[in-house]
Scaffold this active site. Structure first.
Site, PDB file in Angstrom:
ATOM      1  N   PRO A  39       0.920  -1.179   0.100  1.00 22.94           N
ATOM      2  CA  PRO A  39      -0.003   0.126   0.098  1.00 22.94           C
ATOM      3  C   PRO A  39       0.707   1.130   0.127  1.00 22.94           C
ATOM      4  O   PRO A  39       1.931   1.430   0.475  1.00 22.94           O
ATOM      5  CB  PRO A  39      -0.836  -0.102   1.345  1.00 22.94           C
ATOM      6  CG  PRO A  39      -0.215  -1.130   1.891  1.00 22.94           C
ATOM      7  CD  PRO A  39       0.714  -1.689   1.139  1.00 22.94           C
ATOM      8  N   GLY A  85       4.168   3.814   5.197  1.00 22.92           N
ATOM      9  CA  GLY A  85       5.236   3.621   6.056  1.00 22.92           C
ATOM     10  C   GLY A  85       6.010   2.295   5.782  1.00 22.92           C
ATOM     11  O   GLY A  85       6.865   2.038   6.617  1.00 22.92           O
ATOM     12  N   LEU A  86       5.781   1.775   4.600  1.00 15.62           N
ATOM     13  CA  LEU A  86       6.227   0.421   4.308  1.00 15.62           C
ATOM     14  C   LEU A  86       7.272   0.429   3.058  1.00 15.62           C
ATOM     15  O   LEU A  86       7.724  -0.454   2.601  1.00 15.62           O
ATOM     16  CB  LEU A  86       4.988  -0.554   4.017  1.00 15.62           C
ATOM     17  CG  LEU A  86       4.333  -0.787   4.935  1.00 15.62           C
ATOM     18  CD1 LEU A  86       3.003  -1.810   4.645  1.00 15.62           C
ATOM     19  CD2 LEU A  86       4.841  -1.401   6.226  1.00 15.62           C
ATOM     20  N   GLY A  87       7.550   1.952   2.730  1.00 13.09           N
ATOM     21  CA  GLY A  87       8.889   2.092   1.753  1.00 13.09           C
ATOM     22  C   GLY A  87       8.214   1.735   0.215  1.00 13.09           C
ATOM     23  O   GLY A  87       9.057   1.415  -0.420  1.00 13.09           O
ATOM     24  N   SER A  88       6.994   1.913  -0.076  1.00 10.90           N
ATOM     25  CA  SER A  88       6.365   1.832  -1.446  1.00 10.90           C
ATOM     26  C   SER A  88       7.169   2.687  -2.411  1.00 10.90           C
ATOM     27  O   SER A  88       7.543   2.158  -3.459  1.00 10.90           O
ATOM     28  CB  SER A  88       5.174   1.834  -1.431  1.00 10.90           C
ATOM     29  OG  SER A  88       4.491   3.084  -1.509  1.00 10.90           O
ATOM     30  N   SER A  89       7.356   3.903  -2.115  1.00  7.68           N
ATOM     31  CA  SER A  89       8.031   4.803  -3.159  1.00  7.68           C
ATOM     32  C   SER A  89       9.483   4.595  -3.430  1.00  7.68           C
ATOM     33  O   SER A  89      10.111   4.333  -4.513  1.00  7.68           O
ATOM     34  CB  SER A  89       7.935   6.340  -2.456  1.00  7.68           C
ATOM     35  OG  SER A  89       8.824   6.680  -1.450  1.00  7.68           O
ATOM     36  N   ALA A  90      10.483   4.137  -2.386  1.00  7.79           N
ATOM     37  CA  ALA A  90      11.562   3.811  -2.337  1.00  7.79           C
ATOM     38  C   ALA A  90      11.408   2.239  -3.359  1.00  7.79           C
ATOM     39  O   ALA A  90      12.488   2.070  -4.308  1.00  7.79           O
ATOM     40  CB  ALA A  90      12.167   3.410  -1.187  1.00  7.79           C
ATOM     41  N   ALA A  91      10.613   1.298  -3.099  1.00  8.41           N
ATOM     42  CA  ALA A  91      10.816   0.139  -3.954  1.00  8.41           C
ATOM     43  C   ALA A  91      10.190   0.442  -5.430  1.00  8.41           C
ATOM     44  O   ALA A  91      10.798  -0.152  -6.323  1.00  8.41           O
ATOM     45  CB  ALA A  91       9.548  -0.860  -3.348  1.00  8.41           C
ATOM     46  N   ASP A 110      15.222   3.446   2.929  1.00 10.14           N
ATOM     47  CA  ASP A 110      14.554   2.761   2.260  1.00 10.14           C
ATOM     48  C   ASP A 110      14.845   2.285   1.123  1.00 10.14           C
ATOM     49  O   ASP A 110      14.735   1.174   0.698  1.00 10.14           O
ATOM     50  CB  ASP A 110      13.187   3.812   2.138  1.00 10.14           C
ATOM     51  CG  ASP A 110      12.074   4.048   3.305  1.00 10.14           C
ATOM     52  OD1 ASP A 110      12.951   3.882   4.310  1.00 10.14           O
ATOM     53  OD2 ASP A 110      11.068   4.424   3.175  1.00 10.14           O
TER      54      ASP A 110
HETATM   55  O1  PMV Z   1       7.368   6.546   6.489  1.00 15.29           O
HETATM   56  P1  PMV Z   1       8.604   5.923   5.863  1.00 15.29           P
HETATM   57  O2  PMV Z   1       8.855   4.652   5.520  1.00 15.29           O
HETATM   58  O3  PMV Z   1       9.067   6.887   4.770  1.00 15.29           O
HETATM   59  O4  PMV Z   1       9.904   6.139   7.199  1.00 15.29           O
HETATM   60  C1  PMV Z   1      10.023   7.375   7.384  1.00 15.29           C
HETATM   61  C2  PMV Z   1      11.262   7.326   8.268  1.00 15.29           C
HETATM   62  C3  PMV Z   1      11.996   8.641   8.721  1.00 15.29           C
HETATM   63  O5  PMV Z   1      12.905   8.218   9.778  1.00 15.29           O
HETATM   64  C4  PMV Z   1      10.854   9.513   9.606  1.00 15.29           C
HETATM   65  C5  PMV Z   1      12.312   9.512   7.826  1.00 15.29           C
HETATM   66  C6  PMV Z   1      13.499   8.799   7.004  1.00 15.29           C
HETATM   67  O6  PMV Z   1      14.123   9.224   5.637  1.00 15.29           O
HETATM   68  O7  PMV Z   1      14.338   8.092   7.585  1.00 15.29           O
END
Ligand code: PMV
Length: 286
Positions: free
Chosen positions: A71, A75-81, A123
């Protein structure tokens, strides 16, 4: 045509503190993003700023199709993936010869430019290489892979990582005497966790403490509290926010026998549960 995939990730420890040069521990997880890239002569239709930047950086045009098990904005790093898999697929389709390390650093620069400088390399690095990593600034150390049973609970409350990072930064500017000790305590929890990495009960307790420290930083959300509390009550070793907070997801470390019960408890509190474990591969060609 080239098809590549890349995994999502959870932070086991240290999110937000990593932005201030503290250590963090992140783990690649099984759900993946699949990206198909095909050569085209004409510039692609822009679907997202991440894709646009990927093609710009590689200096080519192409069409792109994305299928995601992750999803977005959770917060599961989908944009990085998405970024890692897209760069890998472009690299392959055009025979550009970039290494995995090149892909990881290019993916980080794409994230930085889209997120206006506010993106740690966590990420993109974890998604490229897989496994579990201790990250501190430019230092990245691979930890021995652990067969953790994780249940992720997505609150379905969308959040903006950039906004949450900015909120903590403002809080730190106005109240450094409050925020700096919280960041120091998160660092201590992260470092202590390394000593008990094989003891999941102890690790879970540190995850609980990390969660409370994130709440103190102001990145909690009532929906996250509900899911974290439900997971603990259903038998998790520990549970915490993962990622930026303010919505998004939580992660619970679970005994194998309790993972379905914990997933059920999360669903019973209006969360979407994902039962998962470590991904040791990172970006791969399909
Ligand atoms: O929500 P995410 O998965 O993009 O994680 C953010 C993590 C932070 O430490 C808040 C920011 C970062 O770039 O590390």
């Amino acid at each position: 045509m080239a098809v590549w995939s890349a995994p999502g990730k959870v932070f086991l420890f240290g999110e937000h503190a990593v932005v201030y040069g503290k250590p963090g521990i992140a783990m690649a997880i099984k759900p993946r993003v699949y990206v198909t890239v095909r050569k085209t002569r004409h510039p692609p239709r822009v679907k997202s700023p991440y894709l646009e930047k990927c093609f710009e950086l590689m200096g080519v045009n192409g069409s792109v199709y994305i299928h995601s098990q992750l999803p977005s904005s959770s917060g599961l790093g989908s944009s990085a993936a998405v970024t890692v898999a897209t760069l890998s697929a472009i690299n392959d389709e055009y025979g550009l010869g970039h290494t995995k390390s090149d892909i990881a650093s290019m993916a980080h620069s794409v994230e930085k430019s889209v997120q206006k400088g506010r993106a740690s390399a966590t990420d993109t690095y974890v998604s490229t290489f897989g496994g579990v990593l201790l990250i501190q600034g430019d230092i990245k150390r691979r930890l021995p892979p652990e067969d953790f049973h994780l249940v992720i609970g997505n609150t379905m409350v969308s959040h903006s990582t950039a906004r949450m990072v900015e909120q903590v930064s403002k809080f730190r500017a106005t109240d450094p005497d409050i925020v700096n000790p919280i960041l120091d305590a998160i660092e201590a929890v992260t470092m202590r966790s390394l000593h008990v990495f094989q003891d999941q009960r102890a690790l879970g307790r540190y995850m609980d403490i990390n969660h409370e420290l994130l709440e103190a930083l102001g990145v909690g959300h009532p929906a996250l509290t509900r899911l974290v509390t439900a997971a603990r009550a259903a038998g998790a070793y520990g549970a915490k926010i993962t990622g930026a907070g303010g919505g998004g997801s939580m992660v619970a470390l679970c005994p194998k026998r309790s993972k379905s019960k914990i997933a059920g408890a999360i669903e019973g509190c209006d969360g979407r549960a994902i039962i998962t474990t470590i991904d040791n591969e990172g970006a791969r060609k399909e």
